[in-house]
Design an enzyme around this catalytic site. Structure first.
Site, PDB file in Angstrom:
ATOM      1  N   SER B   8      39.577  32.048  40.878  1.00 32.44           N
ATOM      2  CA  SER B   8      39.742  32.504  42.256  1.00 32.44           C
ATOM      3  C   SER B   8      40.498  33.823  42.272  1.00 32.44           C
ATOM      4  CB  SER B   8      40.511  31.468  43.079  1.00 32.44           C
ATOM      5  OG  SER B   8      40.851  32.016  44.339  1.00 32.44           O
ATOM      6  N   HIS B   9      40.280  34.623  43.322  1.00 32.85           N
ATOM      7  CA  HIS B   9      41.069  35.844  43.496  1.00 32.85           C
ATOM      8  C   HIS B   9      42.545  35.501  43.670  1.00 32.85           C
ATOM      9  CE1 HIS B   9      37.357  37.982  43.897  1.00 32.85           C
ATOM     10  NE2 HIS B   9      37.953  39.102  44.213  1.00 32.85           N
ATOM     11  N   SER B  10      42.792  34.324  44.237  1.00 31.08           N
ATOM     12  CA  SER B  10      44.165  33.912  44.499  1.00 31.08           C
ATOM     13  C   SER B  10      44.626  32.896  43.453  1.00 31.08           C
ATOM     14  CB  SER B  10      44.235  33.297  45.895  1.00 31.08           C
ATOM     15  OG  SER B  10      45.333  32.426  45.978  1.00 31.08           O
TER      16      SER B  10
END
Lengths: 210, 134
Positions: B8-10
């Site tokens: 995930s980007h996060s």
């Protein structure tokens, strides 16, 4: 024939220009993207700049591969894998070479573009870096075929890249975050095409001085 | 046992999903988060993804689940950077990252079969949350 010291000078100039244009790239990306292109590119090329010493005395392939891996591991956004793949593909063409000729230049550029197309599943007209790179490559190739030297060939390539950047203002974004905007992306210049133009301009500036 | 990598980007999303998955399965199955950049920004990092794949690698296979935008590109690049033997066993699962990861983790845990996992990923993509209105 081009030596690796010329390449290192080009890489140094690319890093300088990308870092200097951090705000511009971020502004362009703020309009149609997630406003991280300038930050990401500056981050990547600062890391590349730090590795210049390590690249000294190495062959073309090693240097380009180091740039690729550095961009891949530091950028974070989409430009990392795209430019990273481009440099990685170019590196394969000139593996182990201390000097390169025009044919190598054409092959590297071609492979780099194919790499970006494959990685981004994109092509000319999608409002991406390819809209600057493909016209630049085609101009470079025909200038070489007409027997021009690299100075003139890259001068023309830079002009074509700039035209490509201008062209991105007229088209709809089909890739990345900007594609969510649809027609509203018209009128805005593509940040990726702009950074590609800056990289080509960086090559040209060094060739002009040498 | 099949291994999973959650991209995930996060970093918080990736870690949270792993936590959710382990509510359903035990640690016999390796699920590793690969979220954010190495300096903690929002983004994805092919090198981190590659290392995560290598950590969960097992001959039974490795599934990667990605979120938005460049996470797919970076996962593909990570796969290219792997050595041949590992690369052949890795597959990107086209599924919503939260629901899909849980379905896939459960399926992998139950049958440890990549074909079943692919099916679970596919089903999670089309599962409705609300019943059709009459």
């Amino acid at each position: 024939m081009a030596s690796t010291s010329l390449l290192l000078e080009i890489v140094r100039n690319m890093s300088k220009n990308i870092i200097e244009n951090k705000e511009l790239l971020t502004e362009l990306d703020r309009a149609i993207g997630d406003s991280d292109h300038g930050i990401n590119m500056a981050k990547g090329f600062s890391a590349v700049h730090e590795k210049l010493g390590e690249m000294e005395g190495k062959d073309w392939g090693y240097i380009l591969k180091t740039i690729a891996m550095t961009l891949i591991s530091t950028v974070g956004g989409a430009s990392g894998p795209l430019y990273g793949t481009a440099f990685l593909r170019a590196a394969k063409v000139v593996e182990g070479k201390g000097k390169i000729d025009r044919k190598d230049v054409i092959n590297m550029f071609h492979e780099a573009i194919e790499g970006i197309k494959m990685r981004g599943k994109s092509d000319q007209g999608d409002k991406t870096m390819l809209d600057a790179l493909i016209p630049a490559f085609e101009t470079l190739k025909s200038a070489y075929e007409e027997g021009e030297d690299s100075k003139i060939a890259f001068k023309r390539a830079e002009e074509s890249a700039l035209k490509g950047v201008e062209y991105t203002k007229t088209i709809i974004a089909r890739k990345g975050r900007a594609s969510y905007l649809g027609e509203r992306s018209i009128g805005h210049q593509d940040p990726g095409a702009t950074s590609s133009y800056i990289l080509i301009k960086s090559i040209n500036q060094v060739l002009e001085k040498n | 046992m099949i291994g999973l990598v959650i991209v995930s980007h996060s970093p918080k999303i990736a870690e949270g999903i792993v936590e959710l998955c382990y509510e359903m399965v035990d640690e016999e199955i390796k699920i590793i988060p690969a979220g954010g950049t190495k300096d903690g920004r929002i983004g994805t990092d092919p090198i981190r993804i590659k290392e995560a794949i290598e950590k969960v690698y097992d001959e039974d296979g490795v599934g990667i689940i990605v979120d938005i935008g460049s996470s797919l590109m970076n996962a593909e690049l990570a796969i290219e950077l792997l050595e041949e033997k590992v690369r052949k066993k890795v597959i990107i699962l086209d599924t919503p990252i939260v629901e899909g990861s849980i379905s896939v983790a459960v399926q992998a845990y139950i049958s440890n079969n990549m074909e079943d996992v692919l099916k679970a990923a596919e089903e999670a993509r089309t599962t409705k949350k609300l019943q059709e209105q009459p």
